[in-house]
Design a protein around this motif. Structure first.
Motif, PDB file in Angstrom:
ATOM      1  N   PRO A   1       6.404  -2.080  -5.030  1.00 47.85           N
ATOM      2  CA  PRO A   1       5.393  -2.504  -4.058  1.00 47.85           C
ATOM      3  C   PRO A   1       5.852  -3.557  -3.041  1.00 47.85           C
ATOM      4  O   PRO A   1       5.404  -3.522  -1.888  1.00 47.85           O
ATOM      5  CB  PRO A   1       4.263  -3.060  -4.930  1.00 47.85           C
ATOM      6  CG  PRO A   1       4.890  -3.376  -6.246  1.00 47.85           C
ATOM      7  CD  PRO A   1       6.030  -2.432  -6.416  1.00 47.85           C
ATOM      8  N   ASN A   2       6.716  -4.510  -3.433  1.00 46.34           N
ATOM      9  CA  ASN A   2       7.120  -5.522  -2.441  1.00 46.34           C
ATOM     10  C   ASN A   2       8.066  -4.952  -1.381  1.00 46.34           C
ATOM     11  O   ASN A   2       7.862  -5.221  -0.186  1.00 46.34           O
ATOM     12  CB  ASN A   2       7.694  -6.758  -3.141  1.00 46.34           C
ATOM     13  CG  ASN A   2       6.580  -7.625  -3.707  1.00 46.34           C
ATOM     14  OD1 ASN A   2       5.775  -8.173  -2.957  1.00 46.34           O
ATOM     15  ND2 ASN A   2       6.494  -7.727  -5.015  1.00 46.34           N
TER      16      ASN A   2
ATOM     17  N   ALA B   1      -1.377  -9.053   6.898  1.00 44.99           N
ATOM     18  CA  ALA B   1      -2.272  -9.319   5.758  1.00 44.99           C
ATOM     19  C   ALA B   1      -2.865  -8.010   5.232  1.00 44.99           C
ATOM     20  O   ALA B   1      -3.032  -7.839   4.016  1.00 44.99           O
ATOM     21  CB  ALA B   1      -3.378 -10.290   6.172  1.00 44.99           C
ATOM     22  N   ASP B   2      -3.191  -7.066   6.142  1.00 47.27           N
ATOM     23  CA  ASP B   2      -3.690  -5.755   5.691  1.00 47.27           C
ATOM     24  C   ASP B   2      -2.601  -4.997   4.934  1.00 47.27           C
ATOM     25  O   ASP B   2      -2.878  -4.348   3.920  1.00 47.27           O
ATOM     26  CB  ASP B   2      -4.158  -4.930   6.900  1.00 47.27           C
ATOM     27  CG  ASP B   2      -5.341  -5.571   7.589  1.00 47.27           C
ATOM     28  OD1 ASP B   2      -6.472  -5.390   7.104  1.00 47.27           O
ATOM     29  OD2 ASP B   2      -5.127  -6.292   8.585  1.00 47.27           O
ATOM     30  N   ILE B   3      -1.374  -5.079   5.456  1.00 43.84           N
ATOM     31  CA  ILE B   3      -0.262  -4.387   4.779  1.00 43.84           C
ATOM     32  C   ILE B   3      -0.089  -4.954   3.371  1.00 43.84           C
ATOM     33  O   ILE B   3       0.056  -4.212   2.394  1.00 43.84           O
ATOM     34  CB  ILE B   3       1.044  -4.541   5.597  1.00 43.84           C
ATOM     35  CG1 ILE B   3       0.892  -3.858   6.960  1.00 43.84           C
ATOM     36  CG2 ILE B   3       2.237  -3.987   4.820  1.00 43.84           C
ATOM     37  CD1 ILE B   3       2.048  -4.129   7.927  1.00 43.84           C
ATOM     38  N   THR B   4      -0.121  -6.278   3.271  1.00 45.58           N
ATOM     39  CA  THR B   4       0.064  -6.931   1.966  1.00 45.58           C
ATOM     40  C   THR B   4      -1.055  -6.527   1.006  1.00 45.58           C
ATOM     41  O   THR B   4      -0.801  -6.201  -0.163  1.00 45.58           O
ATOM     42  CB  THR B   4       0.094  -8.465   2.140  1.00 45.58           C
ATOM     43  OG1 THR B   4       0.998  -8.787   3.198  1.00 45.58           O
ATOM     44  CG2 THR B   4       0.536  -9.155   0.869  1.00 45.58           C
ATOM     45  N   ALA B   5      -2.288  -6.524   1.512  1.00 49.04           N
ATOM     46  CA  ALA B   5      -3.426  -6.178   0.641  1.00 49.04           C
ATOM     47  C   ALA B   5      -3.365  -4.713   0.214  1.00 49.04           C
ATOM     48  O   ALA B   5      -3.607  -4.388  -0.959  1.00 49.04           O
ATOM     49  CB  ALA B   5      -4.740  -6.473   1.361  1.00 49.04           C
ATOM     50  N   MET B   6      -3.038  -3.818   1.159  1.00 48.52           N
ATOM     51  CA  MET B   6      -2.963  -2.387   0.801  1.00 48.52           C
ATOM     52  C   MET B   6      -1.908  -2.165  -0.290  1.00 48.52           C
ATOM     53  O   MET B   6      -2.163  -1.463  -1.283  1.00 48.52           O
ATOM     54  CB  MET B   6      -2.624  -1.566   2.046  1.00 48.52           C
ATOM     55  CG  MET B   6      -2.439  -0.090   1.757  1.00 48.52           C
ATOM     56  SD  MET B   6      -1.961   0.842   3.227  1.00 48.52           S
ATOM     57  CE  MET B   6      -0.253   0.303   3.452  1.00 48.52           C
ATOM     58  N   CYS B   7      -0.734  -2.765  -0.110  1.00 45.63           N
ATOM     59  CA  CYS B   7       0.339  -2.564  -1.105  1.00 45.63           C
ATOM     60  C   CYS B   7      -0.051  -3.176  -2.452  1.00 45.63           C
ATOM     61  O   CYS B   7       0.245  -2.607  -3.514  1.00 45.63           O
ATOM     62  CB  CYS B   7       1.645  -3.172  -0.596  1.00 45.63           C
ATOM     63  SG  CYS B   7       2.311  -2.322   0.850  1.00 45.63           S
ATOM     64  N   ALA B   8      -0.718  -4.333  -2.416  1.00 42.44           N
ATOM     65  CA  ALA B   8      -1.132  -4.988  -3.669  1.00 42.44           C
ATOM     66  C   ALA B   8      -2.170  -4.144  -4.401  1.00 42.44           C
ATOM     67  O   ALA B   8      -2.101  -3.975  -5.630  1.00 42.44           O
ATOM     68  CB  ALA B   8      -1.695  -6.379  -3.375  1.00 42.44           C
ATOM     69  N   ILE B   9      -3.130  -3.592  -3.659  1.00 45.41           N
ATOM     70  CA  ILE B   9      -4.206  -2.828  -4.308  1.00 45.41           C
ATOM     71  C   ILE B   9      -3.668  -1.498  -4.848  1.00 45.41           C
ATOM     72  O   ILE B   9      -4.021  -1.078  -5.957  1.00 45.41           O
ATOM     73  CB  ILE B   9      -5.394  -2.646  -3.335  1.00 45.41           C
ATOM     74  CG1 ILE B   9      -6.048  -4.011  -3.075  1.00 45.41           C
ATOM     75  CG2 ILE B   9      -6.417  -1.656  -3.895  1.00 45.41           C
ATOM     76  CD1 ILE B   9      -7.064  -4.027  -1.962  1.00 45.41           C
ATOM     77  N   ASP B  10      -2.786  -0.844  -4.091  1.00 42.04           N
ATOM     78  CA  ASP B  10      -2.177   0.390  -4.605  1.00 42.04           C
ATOM     79  C   ASP B  10      -1.390   0.094  -5.892  1.00 42.04           C
ATOM     80  O   ASP B  10      -1.412   0.873  -6.850  1.00 42.04           O
ATOM     81  CB  ASP B  10      -1.262   1.032  -3.560  1.00 42.04           C
ATOM     82  CG  ASP B  10      -2.043   1.656  -2.405  1.00 42.04           C
ATOM     83  OD1 ASP B  10      -3.290   1.710  -2.468  1.00 42.04           O
ATOM     84  OD2 ASP B  10      -1.401   2.094  -1.424  1.00 42.04           O
ATOM     85  N   PHE B  11      -0.716  -1.048  -5.906  1.00 38.43           N
ATOM     86  CA  PHE B  11       0.042  -1.463  -7.099  1.00 38.43           C
ATOM     87  C   PHE B  11      -0.918  -1.748  -8.261  1.00 38.43           C
ATOM     88  O   PHE B  11      -0.701  -1.313  -9.404  1.00 38.43           O
ATOM     89  CB  PHE B  11       0.876  -2.692  -6.746  1.00 38.43           C
ATOM     90  CG  PHE B  11       1.721  -3.268  -7.847  1.00 38.43           C
ATOM     91  CD1 PHE B  11       2.326  -2.472  -8.812  1.00 38.43           C
ATOM     92  CD2 PHE B  11       1.952  -4.650  -7.892  1.00 38.43           C
ATOM     93  CE1 PHE B  11       3.127  -3.021  -9.814  1.00 38.43           C
ATOM     94  CE2 PHE B  11       2.749  -5.209  -8.877  1.00 38.43           C
ATOM     95  CZ  PHE B  11       3.326  -4.395  -9.843  1.00 38.43           C
ATOM     96  N   ALA B  12      -2.004  -2.456  -7.972  1.00 40.68           N
ATOM     97  CA  ALA B  12      -2.975  -2.786  -9.025  1.00 40.68           C
ATOM     98  C   ALA B  12      -3.577  -1.506  -9.613  1.00 40.68           C
ATOM     99  O   ALA B  12      -3.767  -1.402 -10.838  1.00 40.68           O
ATOM    100  CB  ALA B  12      -4.066  -3.701  -8.465  1.00 40.68           C
ATOM    101  N   GLU B  13      -3.847  -0.520  -8.748  1.00 42.71           N
ATOM    102  CA  GLU B  13      -4.371   0.752  -9.281  1.00 42.71           C
ATOM    103  C   GLU B  13      -3.318   1.462 -10.125  1.00 42.71           C
ATOM    104  O   GLU B  13      -3.637   2.051 -11.158  1.00 42.71           O
ATOM    105  CB  GLU B  13      -4.840   1.644  -8.133  1.00 42.71           C
ATOM    106  CG  GLU B  13      -6.231   1.273  -7.689  1.00 42.71           C
ATOM    107  CD  GLU B  13      -6.983   2.451  -7.111  1.00 42.71           C
ATOM    108  OE1 GLU B  13      -8.219   2.369  -7.068  1.00 42.71           O
ATOM    109  OE2 GLU B  13      -6.353   3.437  -6.682  1.00 42.71           O
ATOM    110  N   PHE B  14      -2.073   1.362  -9.676  1.00 44.00           N
ATOM    111  CA  PHE B  14      -0.987   1.994 -10.447  1.00 44.00           C
ATOM    112  C   PHE B  14      -0.930   1.413 -11.872  1.00 44.00           C
ATOM    113  O   PHE B  14      -0.641   2.131 -12.829  1.00 44.00           O
ATOM    114  CB  PHE B  14       0.348   1.791  -9.710  1.00 44.00           C
ATOM    115  CG  PHE B  14       1.545   2.205 -10.490  1.00 44.00           C
ATOM    116  CD1 PHE B  14       1.877   3.548 -10.636  1.00 44.00           C
ATOM    117  CD2 PHE B  14       2.361   1.256 -11.114  1.00 44.00           C
ATOM    118  CE1 PHE B  14       2.984   3.932 -11.383  1.00 44.00           C
ATOM    119  CE2 PHE B  14       3.467   1.635 -11.860  1.00 44.00           C
ATOM    120  CZ  PHE B  14       3.785   2.980 -11.996  1.00 44.00           C
TER     121      PHE B  14
END
Ligand SMILES: N[C@@H](CCC(=O)N[C@@H](CS)C(=O)NCC(=O)O)C(=O)O
Length: 209
Positions: free
Chosen positions: A10-11, A169-182
């Motif tokens: 994700p990072n 900030a949107d990019i960071t949030a999208m990647c974090a949420i996709d990771f959290a769902e994973f």
């Protein structure tokens, strides 16, 4: 110049999406984190912390931390601005990126790294040699749920994460949420603003980078 990357991590994805938004193409070197390639001598010679992403400049120096790499390209390729364009919007982007890293990325990593046997004695990214602490996974789930609720509430007053326009900030949030769902923490169905924002940012071509 080259980017040390791992396609499923994700990072590194934060940087790839940012580069796609800027229209920047870079050579990449894929490093297999699950197989421990980031902890081998060859990669540690590049980045002694053993973490990804890492940008290596043509003069050999390195920049790590996803946000710092993105900031480098914000300066070299200012258009479109993705870190804000006024003192207030720049501060808002900075504030949200820090919040997302602390309140979503780290807890999601805690869930994965303290439960998956691949990360036994690797519960902190990089060269730490740290045992798993299962309670951190439980705490991680709670923290992510709190973050989801807070971001959903914030999106009642802003169409994007920071200052009403699409930013890092949107990019960071999208990647974090996709990771959290994973790692198994779904966005609750009742958080409709969060779901709508997520659909919108995920539809951008850059999201597939
Ligand atoms: N705060 C760092 C986080 C870097 C990080 O944790 N990267 C993960 C991949 S998403 C990693 O390198 N993991 C190495 C490991 O698992 O040993 C950043 O923003 O770049």
């Amino acid at each position: 110049m080259k980017l040390y990357d791992m396609k499923d991590a994700p990072n590194p994805r934060r940087v790839r999406v940012f580069l796609a938004e800027k229209g920047i193409k870079l050579d990449t070197v894929q490093i297999d984190i699950m197989g421990g390639e980031n902890l081998q001598e060859d990669y540690l010679a590049v980045n002694p912390r053993g973490v990804l992403p890492t940008l290596q400049l043509d003069n050999g120096s390195i920049i790590d931390e996803a946000a710092a790499i993105c900031r480098y390209f914000e300066d070299t390729h200012p258009a479109p601005p993705l870190f804000g364009d006024t003192p207030q919007s720049k501060a808002a982007v900075e504030s949200w990126i820090r919040q997302i890293e602390t309140d979503a990325f780290t807890p999601a990593a805690d869930v994965l790294r303290n439960t998956n046997p691949v990360f036994e004695n690797r519960s902190v990214p990089g060269t730490s040699d740290t045992p798993q602490v299962p309670a951190l996974a439980e705490r991680g789930v709670q923290r992510i749920q709190g973050f989801y609720a807070r971001l959903d509430q914030h999106l009642a007053t802003s169409s994007y994460v920071a200052h009403n326009c699409f930013t890092a900030a949107d990019i960071t949030a999208m990647c974090a949420i996709d990771f959290a769902e994973f790692v198994g923490v779904e966005v609750p169905a009742e958080l409709v603003r969060l779901a709508e924002w997520r659909t919108r940012v995920s539809a951008r071509p850059s999201a597939a980078a």
